[in-house]
Design a protein around this motif. Sequence first.
Motif, mmCIF file in Angstrom:
data_model
loop_
_atom_site.group_PDB
_atom_site.id
_atom_site.type_symbol
_atom_site.label_atom_id
_atom_site.label_comp_id
_atom_site.label_asym_id
_atom_site.label_seq_id
_atom_site.Cartn_x
_atom_site.Cartn_y
_atom_site.Cartn_z
ATOM 1 N N LEU A 1 0.832 -1.203 0.000
ATOM 2 C CA LEU A 1 0.000 0.000 0.000
ATOM 3 C C LEU A 1 0.870 1.258 0.000
ATOM 4 C CD1 LEU A 1 -2.917 -0.612 2.542
ATOM 5 C CD2 LEU A 1 -3.116 -0.215 0.099
ATOM 6 N N GLU A 2 1.884 1.253 0.843
ATOM 7 C CA GLU A 2 2.782 2.415 0.924
ATOM 8 C C GLU A 2 3.515 2.625 -0.391
ATOM 9 O OE1 GLU A 2 3.112 4.656 3.479
ATOM 10 O OE2 GLU A 2 1.401 3.601 4.337
ATOM 11 N N SER A 3 3.980 1.554 -0.967
ATOM 12 C CA SER A 3 4.700 1.642 -2.237
ATOM 13 C C SER A 3 3.791 2.159 -3.344
ATOM 14 C CB SER A 3 5.259 0.267 -2.598
ATOM 15 O OG SER A 3 5.870 0.302 -3.855
ATOM 16 N N CYS A 4 2.572 1.648 -3.389
ATOM 17 C CA CYS A 4 1.609 2.089 -4.403
ATOM 18 C C CYS A 4 1.248 3.558 -4.210
ATOM 19 C CB CYS A 4 0.360 1.223 -4.366
ATOM 20 S SG CYS A 4 0.640 -0.466 -4.948
ATOM 21 N N LEU A 5 1.187 3.990 -2.952
ATOM 22 C CA LEU A 5 0.879 5.392 -2.695
ATOM 23 C C LEU A 5 1.954 6.296 -3.297
ATOM 24 C CD1 LEU A 5 -0.882 7.547 -1.398
ATOM 25 C CD2 LEU A 5 0.389 7.194 0.726
ATOM 26 N N HIS A 6 3.208 5.883 -3.183
ATOM 27 C CA HIS A 6 4.300 6.670 -3.780
ATOM 28 C C HIS A 6 4.160 6.703 -5.304
ATOM 29 C CE1 HIS A 6 6.297 7.360 -0.020
ATOM 30 N NE2 HIS A 6 6.360 6.061 0.230
ATOM 31 N N SER A 7 3.755 5.581 -5.888
ATOM 32 C CA SER A 7 3.552 5.541 -7.341
ATOM 33 C C SER A 7 2.409 6.453 -7.765
ATOM 34 C CB SER A 7 3.252 4.113 -7.798
ATOM 35 O OG SER A 7 4.333 3.261 -7.532
ATOM 36 N N SER B 1 3.371 10.056 -7.766
ATOM 37 C CA SER B 1 4.259 10.483 -8.854
ATOM 38 C C SER B 1 3.491 10.769 -10.139
ATOM 39 C CB SER B 1 5.345 9.434 -9.107
ATOM 40 O OG SER B 1 4.789 8.270 -9.655
ATOM 41 N N VAL B 2 2.243 10.276 -10.230
ATOM 42 C CA VAL B 2 1.440 10.461 -11.441
ATOM 43 C C VAL B 2 0.263 11.412 -11.205
ATOM 44 C CG1 VAL B 2 0.043 9.279 -13.174
ATOM 45 C CG2 VAL B 2 2.074 8.155 -12.239
ATOM 46 N N TRP B 3 -0.438 11.215 -10.077
ATOM 47 C CA TRP B 3 -1.644 12.001 -9.808
ATOM 48 C C TRP B 3 -1.404 12.964 -8.653
ATOM 49 C CZ3 TRP B 3 -5.101 7.073 -9.420
ATOM 50 C CH2 TRP B 3 -5.389 6.609 -10.707
ATOM 51 N N MET C 1 -5.031 12.458 -3.237
ATOM 52 C CA MET C 1 -4.741 12.872 -1.866
ATOM 53 C C MET C 1 -5.570 12.077 -0.849
ATOM 54 S SD MET C 1 -2.376 15.004 -2.087
ATOM 55 C CE MET C 1 -1.645 15.054 -3.714
ATOM 56 N N SER C 2 -6.712 11.543 -1.284
ATOM 57 C CA SER C 2 -7.572 10.792 -0.361
ATOM 58 C C SER C 2 -6.984 9.433 0.008
ATOM 59 C CB SER C 2 -8.966 10.612 -0.961
ATOM 60 O OG SER C 2 -8.925 9.708 -2.052
#
Length: 84
Positions: free
Chosen positions: A14-20, A23-25, A31-32
Amino acid sequence: MEQFGDFTTNINNLESCLHSVRSVWTDRTAMSYDEFNENMKSFAAQITAYKENSVAGYNAVKANYNETEFESEITRLSIKVSAV
């Protein structure tokens, strides 16, 4: 530090995907995800704590429960009840 037990890999993902995502949105929807991730982390930590407490309780009973003594006490109480 929160413990996530079996969920650690999922929380790290989840944390890794949040960083991805970041980087795009950069819109409000992206932000939610902070709140979503924090909720998931909170649930995972609570479930892990309940499981650990359950296992600890089971182990405590197993280590301190004397079946013979318990059965003996139940028999003694049954005799007392029958005598009334």
